[in-house]
Design a protein around this motif. Structure first.
Motif, PDB file in Angstrom:
ATOM      1  N   HIS A  74       0.825  -1.217   0.000  1.00 43.61           N
ATOM      2  CA  HIS A  74       0.000   0.000   0.000  1.00 43.61           C
ATOM      3  C   HIS A  74       0.856   1.263   0.000  1.00 43.61           C
ATOM      4  O   HIS A  74       0.309   2.365  -0.037  1.00 43.61           O
ATOM      5  N   ASP A  75       2.165   1.092   0.070  1.00 46.36           N
ATOM      6  CA  ASP A  75       3.095   2.212   0.058  1.00 46.36           C
ATOM      7  C   ASP A  75       3.538   2.452  -1.388  1.00 46.36           C
ATOM      8  O   ASP A  75       3.184   1.700  -2.294  1.00 46.36           O
ATOM      9  N   VAL A  76       4.346   3.492  -1.592  1.00 45.21           N
ATOM     10  CA  VAL A  76       4.795   3.797  -2.955  1.00 45.21           C
ATOM     11  C   VAL A  76       6.147   3.163  -3.267  1.00 45.21           C
ATOM     12  O   VAL A  76       6.749   3.460  -4.295  1.00 45.21           O
ATOM     13  N   HIS A  77       6.634   2.297  -2.376  1.00 41.77           N
ATOM     14  CA  HIS A  77       7.901   1.605  -2.608  1.00 41.77           C
ATOM     15  C   HIS A  77       7.748   0.124  -2.277  1.00 41.77           C
ATOM     16  O   HIS A  77       7.048  -0.237  -1.326  1.00 41.77           O
ATOM     17  N   ASP A 241      -2.708  -3.322  -7.754  1.00 43.84           N
ATOM     18  CA  ASP A 241      -3.631  -2.769  -6.757  1.00 43.84           C
ATOM     19  C   ASP A 241      -3.238  -1.336  -6.402  1.00 43.84           C
ATOM     20  O   ASP A 241      -4.105  -0.461  -6.263  1.00 43.84           O
ATOM     21  N   LEU A 242      -1.931  -1.083  -6.270  1.00 39.82           N
ATOM     22  CA  LEU A 242      -1.467   0.262  -5.951  1.00 39.82           C
ATOM     23  C   LEU A 242      -1.815   1.238  -7.067  1.00 39.82           C
ATOM     24  O   LEU A 242      -2.273   2.362  -6.807  1.00 39.82           O
ATOM     25  N   LEU A 243      -1.628   0.818  -8.309  1.00 36.20           N
ATOM     26  CA  LEU A 243      -1.941   1.686  -9.449  1.00 36.20           C
ATOM     27  C   LEU A 243      -3.426   2.014  -9.513  1.00 36.20           C
ATOM     28  O   LEU A 243      -3.817   3.095  -9.975  1.00 36.20           O
ATOM     29  N   GLN A 244      -4.254   1.096  -9.037  1.00 35.17           N
ATOM     30  CA  GLN A 244      -5.692   1.331  -9.046  1.00 35.17           C
ATOM     31  C   GLN A 244      -6.137   2.304  -7.958  1.00 35.17           C
ATOM     32  O   GLN A 244      -7.288   2.726  -7.953  1.00 35.17           O
ATOM     33  N   HIS A 245      -5.234   2.626  -7.047  1.00 38.32           N
ATOM     34  CA  HIS A 245      -5.581   3.538  -5.949  1.00 38.32           C
ATOM     35  C   HIS A 245      -4.726   4.805  -5.987  1.00 38.32           C
ATOM     36  O   HIS A 245      -4.412   5.380  -4.939  1.00 38.32           O
ATOM     37  N   LEU A 246      -4.370   5.231  -7.179  1.00 34.91           N
ATOM     38  CA  LEU A 246      -3.564   6.441  -7.314  1.00 34.91           C
ATOM     39  C   LEU A 246      -4.290   7.666  -6.770  1.00 34.91           C
ATOM     40  O   LEU A 246      -3.656   8.588  -6.243  1.00 34.91           O
ATOM     41  N   ARG A 445      -8.913  12.216   7.681  1.00 35.01           N
ATOM     42  CA  ARG A 445      -8.037  11.114   8.074  1.00 35.01           C
ATOM     43  C   ARG A 445      -7.358  10.495   6.853  1.00 35.01           C
ATOM     44  O   ARG A 445      -7.943  10.483   5.765  1.00 35.01           O
ATOM     45  N   PRO A 446      -6.145   9.988   7.031  1.00 38.34           N
ATOM     46  CA  PRO A 446      -5.430   9.380   5.900  1.00 38.34           C
ATOM     47  C   PRO A 446      -6.167   8.159   5.366  1.00 38.34           C
ATOM     48  O   PRO A 446      -6.914   7.491   6.095  1.00 38.34           O
ATOM     49  N   GLY A 447      -5.948   7.857   4.085  1.00 38.57           N
ATOM     50  CA  GLY A 447      -6.520   6.656   3.502  1.00 38.57           C
ATOM     51  C   GLY A 447      -5.664   5.442   3.816  1.00 38.57           C
ATOM     52  O   GLY A 447      -4.681   5.518   4.562  1.00 38.57           O
ATOM     53  N   ASN A 448      -6.015   4.336   3.222  1.00 36.08           N
ATOM     54  CA  ASN A 448      -5.296   3.091   3.484  1.00 36.08           C
ATOM     55  C   ASN A 448      -4.059   2.928   2.612  1.00 36.08           C
ATOM     56  O   ASN A 448      -3.365   1.917   2.731  1.00 36.08           O
ATOM     57  N   TYR A 449      -3.805   3.894   1.738  1.00 39.39           N
ATOM     58  CA  TYR A 449      -2.663   3.800   0.837  1.00 39.39           C
ATOM     59  C   TYR A 449      -1.691   4.941   1.122  1.00 39.39           C
ATOM     60  O   TYR A 449      -2.070   5.988   1.633  1.00 39.39           O
TER      61      TYR A 449
END
Length: 523
Positions: A74-77, A241-246, A445-449
């Motif tokens: 869920h992180d960018v790395h 999954d990460l790309l789908q939550h940009l 609040r922050p999201g899950n990603y």
């Protein structure tokens, strides 16, 4: 006996001893350069406080390996650096020196690889020059002192490039491709920009012919790249999954913060490589002189590349193609951040070393003058980098640690400060994260990603939406925020009285006492 008397008399040592010393020097010449690289990276490595990205690395590394895999998805790395940091901290602790030393080691290792690579494509003299220039390369030193993955990525990709060189020279020896596969797969699990190095290697092979046919058409090369993809398959669902939550990443500020490029971005990045400054405050003749000199030297190196495998051209492609591609793409989607391209900047000293080595044969004094100029630029960049402000973020947190009282509340205004605060916090109290609703009424609040993945599991414990909702009986509150307007905590409740303020750089901490209603008693 006479020989002994001859030596103690102060006369010159026997010629045999001088010869042995020369042999020793030829074998151990990399050691002084590696010592220089180590000193450059260890010096001042604890002078700056842990910042947001490093704090997120440390918080990520506290999870178990299985949860690191989940949260980094869920992180960018990708997860490899965090897994290594997890093991490193378990073995050596989490002091500032310790958590950054893993990058120091890979940074010094990268200098060794750079000398090895220069020796393979040029001469021993070029390898020495490349080693010195790499040891002092400001961007390499900068990211060898940070608890992030950029130094590790550079180590993997320079190593993979060496493996490629060995295979190009000996295409029948597939063990070099085996090493290439392992290093490239490891780098893909370290940072997504590894794809730019792959692009460079493919572009080079399109230009080079082997003894009988183009190397890029060899089945072994295609099998090797297929194996890299195969090794990466376990991570591909997470990447998709990460790309789908940009959108969530943009909303949380994890992406979308990169500034748009301008025509100055390309030369300024080269200045960042060599001096850690964008150079825009310089006179324009000086500002353009460095990128122009780099272009001319690189062009000369490629033009006079007489080697059958065009390995000098490989280094030019490795160094500049990623930068050019990212620069062009950034006109559509900003991506140009120098640390993401640090791996390709490592090729610059090797190109310069080859150029100086070649110039020395016909233009000795011009080569020396040019080399001294580039070394002066590097040393100037390092000098500026080493001049750290004494007032670091940890000073602010230590102020709270020293003046904290039982039952105090600590509220941090933004995730950017929160991760660093958690690292330095010694009060035993869990800091709260201020998450007021947005202007349109949506949750703040922050999201899950992105960074949110590291704190959302503890949402009930740390999220704090309104200063008015302070628990009854609370008498003292610490607020940590940006020191520049607008105030992240505005408006402050009327019954809060400011006791003290400490500003450190662009942050501040304010202590408030809370006046309780007459009918309420403090606990």
């Amino acid at each position: 006996m006479k020989s002994h008397e001859h030596n103690v008399s102060g006369k010159s040592p026997a010629p045999g001893n001088a010869k042995k010393f020369a042999v020793w020097a030829r074998k151990l010449w990399p050691l002084p350069i590696l010592l220089l690289a180590t000193l450059a990276r260890v010096y001042g490595s604890t002078a700056s406080a842990i910042w947001c990205d490093e704090g997120s690395s440390l918080l990520m590394s506290q999870y178990s390996p299985s949860l690191i895999w989940v949260h980094s998805a869920h992180d960018v790395h990708p997860p490899l650096y965090f897994l290594l940091l997890h093991a490193w901290i378990a073995a050596f602790g989490d002091s500032v020196f310790s958590v950054r030393f893993i990058s120091v080691l890979t940074g010094v290792g990268t200098v060794a690889l750079g000398m090895w690579l220069a020796y393979q494509i040029a001469t021993r003299r070029a390898a020495v020059l490349a080693g010195v220039l790499l040891a002092l390369l400001p961007i390499a030193v900068r990211y060898s002192q940070e608890a992030r993955m950029y130094s590790l990525m550079g180590f993997f990709l320079l190593g993979a490039t060496i493996a490629l060189v060995y295979w190009v020279k000996n295409p029948e020896r597939h063990r070099y491709l085996f090493v290439y596969v392992l290093l490239m797969a490891a780098s893909f699990y370290t940072h997504y920009f590894t794809g730019l190095c792959v692009l460079s290697h493919w572009a080079y092979l399109l230009l080079v012919r082997g003894d009988k046919r183009r190397l890029i058409t060899r089945p072994a090369w295609w099998v090797a790249n297929s194996l890299i993809v195969l090794l990466y398959i376990p991570w591909i669902p997470s990447l998709i999954d990460l790309l789908q939550h940009l959108d969530q990443l943009k909303a949380g500020g994890d992406i979308g913060w990169i500034l748009p490029v301008t025509l100055h971005s390309l030369p300024s990045t080269l200045w960042q490589y060599l001096a850690l400054t964008d150079g825009l405050d310089l006179k324009w003749p000086v500002y353009f002189a460095l990128p122009l000199a780099l272009a001319l030297l690189t062009g000369a190196v490629c033009r006079h590349d007489r080697s059958p495998h065009k390995l000098h051209t490989l280094m030019a492609i490795y160094t500049f193609l990623p930068l050019i591609v990212v620069f062009l793409v950034s006109w559509i989607t900003p991506l140009l951040v120098e640390r993401y391209l640090m791996f390709s900047a490592l090729g610059l000293p090797i190109i310069l070393a080859v150029a100086f080595d070649r110039m020395k044969r016909s233009f000795r004094y011009a080569a020396i003058a040019t080399l001294v100029t580039f070394l002066a630029v590097e040393l100037g960049g390092l000098s500026n980098y080493y001049q750290k402000d004494d007032d670091q973020f940890n000073t602010l947190v230590n102020f709270v640690n020293e003046n904290y009282r039982a039952n105090d509340r600590i509220i941090v205004s933004d995730l950017f400060w929160y991760f660093s605060y958690v690292y330095y916090n010694k009060t035993g109290s869990v800091p709260l994260l201020y998450t007021p609703p947005q202007a349109n009424g949506a949750s703040g609040r922050p999201g899950n990603y992105g960074f949110g993945t590291l704190v959302n599991n503890d949402a009930d414990k740390i999220y704090f939406d309104s200063l008015e909702n302070l628990p009854v009986g609370q008498t003292r509150v610490w607020l940590i925020s940006n020191s520049e307007p607008p105030d992240d905590f505005s408006p402050i409740p009327e019954n809060w009285h400011k006791v003290s303020t400490l500003k450190v750089g662009d942050t501040q901490v304010r202590l408030y006492s809370v006046r309780l209603p007459y009918n309420v008693k403090a606990n």
